[in-house]
Design a protein around this motif. Structure first.
Motif, mmCIF file in Angstrom:
data_model
loop_
_atom_site.group_PDB
_atom_site.id
_atom_site.type_symbol
_atom_site.label_atom_id
_atom_site.label_comp_id
_atom_site.label_asym_id
_atom_site.label_seq_id
_atom_site.Cartn_x
_atom_site.Cartn_y
_atom_site.Cartn_z
ATOM 1 N N GLY A 1 0.807 -1.206 0.000
ATOM 2 C CA GLY A 1 0.000 0.000 0.000
ATOM 3 C C GLY A 1 0.844 1.262 0.000
ATOM 4 O O GLY A 1 0.623 2.168 -0.818
ATOM 5 N N LEU A 2 1.819 1.337 0.894
ATOM 6 C CA LEU A 2 2.652 2.544 0.928
ATOM 7 C C LEU A 2 3.516 2.672 -0.318
ATOM 8 O O LEU A 2 3.817 3.781 -0.768
ATOM 9 N N GLY A 3 3.913 1.542 -0.914
ATOM 10 C CA GLY A 3 4.675 1.604 -2.158
ATOM 11 C C GLY A 3 3.868 2.239 -3.285
ATOM 12 O O GLY A 3 4.372 3.103 -4.021
ATOM 13 N N LEU A 4 2.620 1.826 -3.445
ATOM 14 C CA LEU A 4 1.759 2.414 -4.472
ATOM 15 C C LEU A 4 1.430 3.871 -4.148
ATOM 16 O O LEU A 4 1.302 4.705 -5.056
ATOM 17 N N PHE A 5 1.287 4.174 -2.880
ATOM 18 C CA PHE A 5 1.057 5.561 -2.459
ATOM 19 C C PHE A 5 2.206 6.449 -2.933
ATOM 20 O O PHE A 5 1.989 7.562 -3.447
ATOM 21 N N ALA A 6 3.436 5.950 -2.807
ATOM 22 C CA ALA A 6 4.607 6.711 -3.236
ATOM 23 C C ALA A 6 4.629 6.881 -4.753
ATOM 24 O O ALA A 6 4.961 7.956 -5.269
ATOM 25 N N VAL A 7 4.284 5.830 -5.492
ATOM 26 C CA VAL A 7 4.231 5.927 -6.963
ATOM 27 C C VAL A 7 3.232 7.009 -7.374
ATOM 28 O O VAL A 7 3.487 7.825 -8.271
ATOM 29 N N GLY A 8 2.081 7.030 -6.713
ATOM 30 C CA GLY A 8 1.086 8.050 -7.019
ATOM 31 C C GLY A 8 1.589 9.449 -6.732
ATOM 32 O O GLY A 8 1.306 10.391 -7.498
ATOM 33 N N LEU A 9 2.330 9.624 -5.649
ATOM 34 C CA LEU A 9 2.890 10.937 -5.336
ATOM 35 C C LEU A 9 3.815 11.429 -6.437
ATOM 36 O O LEU A 9 3.801 12.615 -6.797
ATOM 37 N N VAL A 10 4.635 10.539 -6.986
ATOM 38 C CA VAL A 10 5.555 10.918 -8.067
ATOM 39 C C VAL A 10 4.772 11.367 -9.296
ATOM 40 O O VAL A 10 5.079 12.401 -9.914
ATOM 41 N N ILE A 11 3.763 10.597 -9.678
ATOM 42 C CA ILE A 11 2.961 10.954 -10.856
ATOM 43 C C ILE A 11 2.263 12.296 -10.633
ATOM 44 O O ILE A 11 2.244 13.161 -11.525
ATOM 45 N N ASP A 12 1.724 12.501 -9.446
ATOM 46 C CA ASP A 12 1.033 13.755 -9.151
ATOM 47 C C ASP A 12 1.993 14.938 -9.228
ATOM 48 O O ASP A 12 1.670 15.982 -9.797
ATOM 49 N N GLY A 13 3.164 14.774 -8.629
ATOM 50 C CA GLY A 13 4.109 15.881 -8.591
ATOM 51 C C GLY A 13 4.657 16.266 -9.947
ATOM 52 O O GLY A 13 5.069 17.412 -10.144
ATOM 53 N N LEU A 14 4.668 15.328 -10.904
ATOM 54 C CA LEU A 14 5.201 15.595 -12.241
ATOM 55 C C LEU A 14 4.103 15.757 -13.286
ATOM 56 O O LEU A 14 4.403 15.900 -14.478
ATOM 57 N N ALA A 15 2.844 15.749 -12.877
ATOM 58 C CA ALA A 15 1.719 15.731 -13.817
ATOM 59 C C ALA A 15 1.727 16.950 -14.740
ATOM 60 O O ALA A 15 1.742 18.092 -14.262
ATOM 61 N N PRO A 16 1.680 16.720 -16.080
ATOM 62 C CA PRO A 16 1.629 17.838 -17.019
ATOM 63 C C PRO A 16 0.209 18.323 -17.295
ATOM 64 O O PRO A 16 0.014 19.364 -17.912
ATOM 65 N N SER A 17 -0.780 17.553 -16.849
ATOM 66 C CA SER A 17 -2.174 17.915 -17.108
ATOM 67 C C SER A 17 -3.050 17.405 -15.973
ATOM 68 O O SER A 17 -2.626 16.573 -15.162
ATOM 69 N N MET A 18 -4.269 17.895 -15.940
ATOM 70 C CA MET A 18 -5.202 17.473 -14.900
ATOM 71 C C MET A 18 -5.561 15.999 -15.051
ATOM 72 O O MET A 18 -5.753 15.285 -14.063
#
Length: 468
Positions: free
Chosen positions: A91-108
């Protein structure tokens, strides 16, 4: 009641040597998730403007909670089969992956994707915490442990919105996501050893063969999430296709939801089914309003992101106060009375927040009203959890608490999603923000009031909770 522990004795039990590491680990992990939750709600008005995606505003929250829904069921099923370590780390591993995608997101749209992955991972946190409490903490100190979990929101409530607002106002909102990554690693390293419990795992694995396979619960959870997404998509669409989407979502999601909750939950059968349903109704009303409180303060009243964050802080503090008060009042009041009082607070609080849409009403009124709503949630939230844990069969705590959390998350996703659909429709029709936000708040008030009307039907489950 004779034999009930004093607050000091119960707290000592929570921090007893054999539970100290586990208590600290659970509080640390909840603090991390709380910081993220409050921070995202604070910065979203700025994110939506920068990515030109206000029409997807509600989906940023709904995607997280729909992913959370699937993660809760998966973690609950894994917990019933033995160790809590595996679902926690995944769970925490996937949470971290999501944080990376959110922080680098080029669009909504990419941000919405990242939030769904992040939500899937976050689903393990409450499930692991509730099952750990059910297995490792005696009945008498569980109310204090739940109050302690609520206290884990205090520091994030004080610092999270303010820090997130300052970072977004003076640097970039992307650091709010990426800056949490080191804390995920710390939470993993410190909490994992405390979750290991060989004696409990051995006894539970002896019953694991009698449990249904994971996929039999995971597939319905995916169907529920997909169905909810279709319904929310139908609410956003403004053509004939929306009717088909909505009906298709109901056809996919409702039968699957019935498999994941106790019989009678969707029709509010007396006893435990109603208590579980009330969790979803309460979160619909509360979080459906919370998601749009910062948008109201920033877009309608001209406040900064930092100022909007202070309103969220008020509710965090009062929620914690309500949770500690319920722990003290449980022996004399009982669960039913606390839940009823809490829903009154949520209903009146959301009504008060809606008045801030009028320019003549001071913003401080909205902050105070939101504090009242948070206090109401603090009174009602833990008694619902305690009831479910006490009624769960030995070895099936994961399934029982995941059903409760499923309703919790589904209520939040639908509340924020429906409000988001109203916002998107208002923008498309060039309606004034005050008008479409008023509709969103009205729906949240109606949900909380509906929950209050249901409380007489929970009596059987509430009386199953002896004074603690």
């Amino acid at each position: 009641m004779a034999g009930a522990p004093t607050g000091r004795a119960a707290a000592a039990g929570v921090w007893a040597p054999e539970r100290r590491a586990l208590t600290f680990g659970l509080l640390l992990t909840v603090t991390l998730v709380a910081f993220e939750s409050l921070s995202v709600a604070t910065i979203m008005p700025l994110v939506g403007r920068e990515l030109d995606g206000l029409t997807l505003y509600g989906w940023v929250f709904s995607a997280f909670f729909l992913g959370d829904l699937i993660g809760i069921v998966a973690a609950g099923s894994q917990a019933d089969r033995g160790s809590l370590v595996r679902p926690f780390l995944l769970g925490l591993g996937l949470f971290a992956v999501g944080l990376v995608i959110d922080g680098l997101a080029p669009s909504m749209a990419v941000l919405v994707l990242g939030r769904s992955i992040q939500g899937f991972g976050a689903g393990a946190v409450p499930t692991v915490a509730y099952v750990a409490i059910g297995r490792r903490y005696p009945d008498a100190i569980r109310p204090v442990m739940f109050a302690s979990l609520s206290s884990a929101w205090v520091v994030p409530g004080l610092a999270g919105p303010a820090v997130a607002g300052l970072v977004a106002d003076h640097a970039t909102w992307r650091y709010v996501f990426l800056g949490l990554l080191p804390l995920v690693g710390v939470a993993m390293a410190l909490t994992t050893p405390a979750l290991r419990d060989p004696g409990s795992v051995t006894s539970i694995r002896a019953r694991a063969d009698a449990l249904e396979p994971l996929w039999r619960r995971l597939v319905p959870a995916i169907r529920v999430a997909a169905g909810a997404a279709l319904v929310l998509g139908a609410l956003t669409a403004r053509d004939l296709l929306s009717v088909g989407l909505g009906l298709g979502g109901l056809a996919i999601g409702l039968p699957a939801l019935r498999r994941l909750v106790p019989p009678g939950t969707l029709r509010a059968a007396r006893g435990l089914p109603t208590v579980i349903l009330l969790r979803g109704v309460a979160t619909f009303g509360f979080f459906g309003a919370e998601a749009f409180l910062p948008l109201t303060l920033v877009s309608v009243r001209g406040a900064s992101a930092t100022e909007a964050g202070l309103a969220l802080t008020a509710a965090t503090l009062t929620w914690t106060a309500g949770s500690w008060i319920q722990a003290r009042l449980m022996p004399s009041w009982g669960a039913a009375r606390l839940i009823r009082a809490g829903l009154v607070g949520v209903t009146l609080g959301v009504m008060g927040v809606a008045t801030v849409l009028a320019s003549a009403v001071p913003v401080e009124v909205g902050v105070a009203a939101w504090g009242l709503a948070g206090f109401g949630m603090g009174l009602a939230y833990s008694p619902i959890s305690l009831t479910v844990i006490r009624d769960a069969a030995v070895g099936e705590e994961g399934s029982a608490t995941s059903a409760m959390q499923l309703c919790d998350v589904l209520g939040t996703a639908l509340g924020t999603g429906l409000g988001g659909a109203i916002v998107a429709a208002g923008i498309a029709l060039a309606i004034e923000p005050q008008q479409y936000l008023a509709v969103a708040f009205t729906i949240s008030v109606a949900a909380a009031a509906f929950g209050l009307a249901l409380t007489p039907r929970m009596q059987r489950a509430a009386t199953a909770l002896p004074a603690a």
